[in-house]
Design an enzyme around this catalytic site. Sequence first.
Site, short mmCIF file in Angstrom:
data_model
loop_
_atom_site.label_atom_id
_atom_site.label_comp_id
_atom_site.label_asym_id
_atom_site.label_seq_id
_atom_site.Cartn_x
_atom_site.Cartn_y
_atom_site.Cartn_z
CE LYS A 1 -2.46 -0.54 3.73
NZ LYS A 1 -2.11 -2.03 4.29
NE ARG B 1 1.36 -4.39 11.33
CZ ARG B 1 2.11 -3.81 10.81
NH1 ARG B 1 3.42 -3.98 10.67
NH2 ARG B 1 1.57 -3.17 9.65
NE ARG C 1 -4.73 -1.15 9.43
CZ ARG C 1 -3.44 -0.49 8.92
NH1 ARG C 1 -3.64 0.93 8.71
NH2 ARG C 1 -2.47 -1.27 8.81
P1 AMP Z 1 0.66 1.21 8.56
O1 AMP Z 1 1.69 2.18 8.64
O2 AMP Z 1 -0.64 1.43 7.84
O3 AMP Z 1 0.98 -0.41 8.57
O4 AMP Z 1 0.23 1.24 10.23
C1 AMP Z 1 1.16 1.04 11.32
C2 AMP Z 1 0.30 0.83 12.47
O5 AMP Z 1 -0.38 2.05 12.82
C3 AMP Z 1 -0.72 -0.26 12.44
O6 AMP Z 1 -0.32 -1.60 12.73
C4 AMP Z 1 -1.79 0.26 13.57
O7 AMP Z 1 -1.33 -0.24 14.83
C5 AMP Z 1 -1.74 1.68 13.30
N1 AMP Z 1 -2.82 2.07 12.55
C6 AMP Z 1 -2.62 2.69 11.28
N2 AMP Z 1 -3.78 2.93 10.73
C7 AMP Z 1 -4.77 2.42 11.52
C8 AMP Z 1 -6.20 2.43 11.67
N3 AMP Z 1 -6.93 2.93 10.51
N4 AMP Z 1 -6.91 2.03 12.63
C9 AMP Z 1 -6.31 1.76 13.60
N5 AMP Z 1 -4.78 1.77 13.73
C10 AMP Z 1 -4.05 2.04 12.75
#
Ligand code: AMP
Length: 192
Positions: A13, A172, A88
């Site tokens: 992504k 995760r 999410r």
């Molecule tokens: P990412 O960079 O999108 O992989 O996000 C890293 C971490 O941020 C995720 O594993 C979640 O802990 C938190 N996070 C990011 N987006 C969300 C979301 N929409 N809802 C809840 N937690 C989020």
Amino acid sequence: MRVLLIGPPGAGKGTQAVRLAAHLSIQHISTGDLFREHIDQGTELGQNAHTHIRAGLLAPDEVTIGVIKERLARPDTECGFLLDGFPRNLAQAQALDGILADSKSRLDAVLDLEIPEAQVVRRIAGRRLCRQDREHIFHVDYSPAEVAGACDVCGGELYQRDDDRETTVRKRLEVIAARRRRSSTTTKLRAW
Ligand code: AMP
């Protein structure tokens, strides 16, 4: 143009979002990046989110929705945005519906990236980001930097995110699988 990019961790992504947002001349908005900015700045919100992120869990909905509401209210999103990592779950999707309705706008596209689960751990655990610009993304096997540990673009130090370590990645994935099992419908959004 208003676009959503959804998919499991490791699907690419972040990489695709940077390219697509540049191509469409719209803002790339990643909730993960917004949280990491708060964490770097040591804000209360960042400390709260960090506890969840480090454990491989989702940040609480009210915190996440607050962050995205504030970001989408800034004038640079008027010409459009690409959301990466939000929504999410169903509650976040409903909140986004509300935000769009309030601004009398709508989504133009939703892109769902898929990846075989077996590849996820290897892809995430090998990911390295540049400390100076997190949009400069490398992979120790698939896209290595020319000089190990240094960003090809700006020379910044490359590092591994806390939540990209193998044990956290597996956590995760467990969280996503549990959400899928709990979900009463097969709607994909509920699982990411
Ligand atoms: P990412 O960079 O999108 O992989 O996000 C890293 C971490 O941020 C995720 O594993 C979640 O802990 C938190 N996070 C990011 N987006 C969300 C979301 N929409 N809802 C809840 N937690 C989020």
